[in-house]
Design an enzyme around this catalytic site. Sequence first.
Site, PDB file in Angstrom:
ATOM      1  N   ASP A 288       2.368   5.525   5.476  1.00  0.00           N
ATOM      2  CA  ASP A 288       2.719   4.950   4.173  1.00  0.00           C
ATOM      3  C   ASP A 288       3.824   5.780   3.506  1.00  0.00           C
ATOM      4  O   ASP A 288       3.649   6.980   3.268  1.00  0.00           O
ATOM      5  CB  ASP A 288       1.426   4.956   3.330  1.00  0.00           C
ATOM      6  CG  ASP A 288       1.538   4.130   2.085  1.00  0.00           C
ATOM      7  OD1 ASP A 288       2.643   3.678   1.744  1.00  0.00           O
ATOM      8  OD2 ASP A 288       0.496   3.934   1.430  1.00  0.00           O
ATOM      9  N   GLY A 327       7.928  -3.440   2.800  1.00  0.00           N
ATOM     10  CA  GLY A 327       8.942  -4.427   3.184  1.00  0.00           C
ATOM     11  C   GLY A 327      10.363  -4.013   2.834  1.00  0.00           C
ATOM     12  O   GLY A 327      11.270  -4.833   2.849  1.00  0.00           O
ATOM     13  N   ASP A 348       1.610  -3.812  -2.984  1.00  0.00           N
ATOM     14  CA  ASP A 348       0.154  -3.889  -2.828  1.00  0.00           C
ATOM     15  C   ASP A 348      -0.431  -5.189  -3.385  1.00  0.00           C
ATOM     16  O   ASP A 348      -0.052  -5.642  -4.464  1.00  0.00           O
ATOM     17  CB  ASP A 348      -0.516  -2.716  -3.554  1.00  0.00           C
ATOM     18  CG  ASP A 348      -0.317  -1.419  -2.801  1.00  0.00           C
ATOM     19  OD1 ASP A 348       0.497  -1.387  -1.872  1.00  0.00           O
ATOM     20  OD2 ASP A 348      -0.986  -0.437  -3.167  1.00  0.00           O
TER      21      ASP A 348
END
Length: 523
Positions: A288, A327, A348
Amino acid sequence: MYRRFLFGTLALLLGAQSKDITGTWIANRTGPMGDMEIVYELKVVNGKITGAQKMPFGDSPIVDGQFDGDDFELVVETESFGSIQKRVVKGKIVGDTLEITPAMPGPPPGAAPPDGSPPGGMRAMTSGPLIAHRGTPTLTYRAPSLDYKTLPKVELPALRDIPSNGLAKTPPMGWNSWNKFRTRFDDKTVREIADAMVSSGMKDAGYVYINIDDGWQSKRDEKGVLQPNPNFPDMKALADYVHSKGLKLGIYSSPGPRTCAGYQGSYGHEEIDAQTWAAWGIDYLKYDWCSASRVWKDTDMQALYQRMGEALQKAGRPIVYSLCQYGRSNVQEWGPKVAGNSWRTTGDILDQWVSMERIGFSQSDFASYAAPGHWNDPDMLEVGNGGMTDTEYRTHFSLWSLLAAPLLAGNDIRAMTPETRAILTNRDVIAVNQDRLGKAASRIAADGSAEVWARPLDKGAWAVGLFNRGPSEAGVTVKWADLKLKGKLKMRDLWEHHDLQSLGDSYTANVPSHGVVMLRVTK
Ligand code: GLA
């Protein structure tokens, strides 16, 4: 002049004595992202404030701040889905509490949220001031705040195509801790989830991965090996347990020095972390971006994800590689080149219709990028978390299945309603998601709130979703010519589990508000 100076100094001294806000302040708030602990670490010297604001989605340094009388103002540098913004936090001391109007991550003023959050959804959390008390944070394993400017540099590799790891030939199915538990979970929770995966029938329906998200980490030891925090006393034993149930274990980290929730990231430790996870028996990594945006530019992303892709392959264990960078930077173009098995296409998700709807129905343009081993990831499932109706959850599950998205349940599967269980284990719908062709659906027709999405399936079949995004029941029509189909067609209703026939040029179903009719169509 002299008297004014004397009074001023006296007032300052008295004020400073009774009204010092130096220290750690804690506020708790419930909002669309669940229960949150918000921590302010403040240090006041001569009226100037330094320190940090810590939230479950990141630590934000205080880059400027003044304390004057009862009032203070902080300039906080937030990081939200890859963009850094300066936000002003105002507050005042009232008795022994602070009343704070916090800086929340979110889109820059005026811009559309980059994610699925409803307009104003994050901001709604700020309605009314936060009340903070002096105290000790309960999320004690988070890493200390960092000065990002003084970090040792990490070499970026020259870009190349890494060979595919051969995993995730169909979209990964499993469970992830974040949507329900945030960072409040432990070894026991994970074991119980693994048990429930088996006893609920989810394993038999195809769910495999039990994925630990953010919040498992503590410090690195003297050799640089990242240690789990005491909530996870023995990761190898946990992996063994999960494997003994016929399931697989996933873990989470960041290319940045800190994860999104402020724990240790893998910055500069990619190889040693990949080896640690391989030695524990980890089968899946969610990687992440988070604080990486404080160190690098978006244009460095591919190289950083390649760095971990290479480290995983060097570690020698098959580990599904899930890229999470919301993205940005056209990840769908280069995700497969870094041996990524999936990549997030959005920010999210929240457990709200508006969030799920905005994410799910915006995925049409990504369809051509999905393929066996490489999947678009519109974020994890919220099915069963309570913020939507079962009709809406059926829409969520149908859409994610049509999109060939990873199906990662995000609810407490130890205690789900029969309706939630029925949604998550609908084998007809799962079969669409897991179809071996690996083609994602796109929108083939839209008429106001009525939308038709379809994807080709193996052996010339089609999966078709008739969606009604509107506020009342409506007819939704698929025209067979849009799928180059005609004549007599066999259909199966994948939620009603019965067979139908279509003899004309089109088929119309009555679809409830926010609902779906999902069909498998064959000649
Ligand atoms: C980001 C991700 C989430 C979750 C949290 C953990 O917000 O997008 O899915 O992993 O970080 O901190």
